[in-house]
Scaffold this active site. Structure first.
Site, PDB file in Angstrom:
ATOM      1  N   TYR A 189     -26.529 101.413  27.504  1.00  0.00           N
ATOM      2  CA  TYR A 189     -26.849 103.288  27.868  1.00  0.00           C
ATOM      3  C   TYR A 189     -26.885 103.695  26.416  1.00  0.00           C
ATOM      4  O   TYR A 189     -25.005 104.069  26.111  1.00  0.00           O
ATOM      5  CB  TYR A 189     -26.707 104.159  29.127  1.00  0.00           C
ATOM      6  CG  TYR A 189     -27.384 103.512  30.357  1.00  0.00           C
ATOM      7  CD1 TYR A 189     -27.974 102.807  31.035  1.00  0.00           C
ATOM      8  CD2 TYR A 189     -25.767 102.647  31.559  1.00  0.00           C
ATOM      9  CE1 TYR A 189     -28.237 102.101  32.328  1.00  0.00           C
ATOM     10  CE2 TYR A 189     -25.809 102.032  32.532  1.00  0.00           C
ATOM     11  CZ  TYR A 189     -27.238 101.743  32.891  1.00  0.00           C
ATOM     12  OH  TYR A 189     -27.150 100.699  33.835  1.00  0.00           O
ATOM     13  N   PHE A 238     -25.045  98.178  32.636  1.00  0.00           N
ATOM     14  CA  PHE A 238     -25.102  98.250  33.610  1.00  0.00           C
ATOM     15  C   PHE A 238     -24.416  99.114  34.723  1.00  0.00           C
ATOM     16  O   PHE A 238     -25.701  99.894  35.936  1.00  0.00           O
ATOM     17  CB  PHE A 238     -25.978  97.288  34.998  1.00  0.00           C
ATOM     18  CG  PHE A 238     -27.027  96.257  34.434  1.00  0.00           C
ATOM     19  CD1 PHE A 238     -28.476  96.416  34.490  1.00  0.00           C
ATOM     20  CD2 PHE A 238     -26.906  94.678  34.597  1.00  0.00           C
ATOM     21  CE1 PHE A 238     -29.236  95.861  33.821  1.00  0.00           C
ATOM     22  CE2 PHE A 238     -27.836  94.123  33.244  1.00  0.00           C
ATOM     23  CZ  PHE A 238     -28.992  94.616  33.126  1.00  0.00           C
TER      24      PHE A 238
END
Length: 225
Positions: free
Chosen positions: A66, A77
């Site tokens: 991210y 994730f």
């Protein structure tokens, strides 16, 4: 930049002396010195630290970390407590609820999975802030391919969960007949409705583990707040 100190060091140590890794190491150091890069440098190898090679039961492959503030911490994730749950993980939780009856938790912290033998590995381990895939071509893929090959070579059943085309391209590295490969579209909002929902990866993983005499994964992430 952190270091790998557990049993992953045996298969990965040869990578450290290869020319691509010297270039990768130099680039990563320069990027962290000059730019905002995620995850924090001491969390780059978190997936390896939390899930030793000898304990890997399942591999969930992500793409790159991210790229917004506070999100990435070295597990694909996953986000730390207090960080909004990203859309792809929201969809993972929806499928988990439909598949296994787990309630949807108030956080996206997946360390519990990692400590049970789920290797939460991104194929690229760093990223510039706000620039997805910005480190896709600096050498990480060669390094993580070596890790995937190391898991493929273990003499016990392992489940590989490949969501989306980039993860599925790694299927070429997997040739051990002991393993189970589960493929589906990526859980992102752009593709989840095209076959991720209803794919039942979590119950299929546990059925395979139990059939091979291994303990199943407790997929329930508990509420924190």
């Amino acid at each position: 930049m952190g270091a790998i100190a557990n049993d992953w060091l045996v298969p990965l140590k040869p990578e450290f002396s290869k020319p691509y890794y010297a270039r990768l190491y130099k680039t990563v150091r320069e990027e962290y010195a000059a730019r905002r890069v995620y995850p924090p440098a001491d969390e780059i190898f978190t997936a390896f630290e939390l899930t030793p090679l000898s304990e890997v039961k399942v591999v969930i492959l992500g793409q790159d970390p991210y790229h917004e503030e506070g999100q990435a911490h070295g597990l694909s994730f996953s986000v730390k407590p207090g960080i909004d749950i990203p859309p792809s993980l929201q969809n993972i939780y929806k499928e988990l609820q439909a598949d296994c009856g787990c309630y949807i938790p108030d956080n996206g912290y997946l360390e519990k999975w990692a400590r049970q033998g789920v290797l939460m590995l991104n194929t690229v381990l760093t990223v510039r802030a706000h620039q997805a895939f910005s480190h896709a071509d600096i050498g990480w893929k060669e390094f993580t391919d070596a890790a995937i090959r190391a898991v493929n070579a273990v003499d016990r059943p392992v489940v590989f969960i490949l969501w989306g085309r980039p993860a599925q391209q790694k299927k070429a590295l997997l040739n051990n007949p002991k393993h189970l490969i589960i493929e589906s579209p990526h859980p992102s909002p752009l593709s989840a409705s095209r076959g991720f929902f209803g794919s039942r990866p979590f119950s299929r993983t546990n059925a395979f583990l139990v059939a091979n005499g291994l303990s199943p994964i407790d997929w329930q992430i508990e509420n924190i707040g």
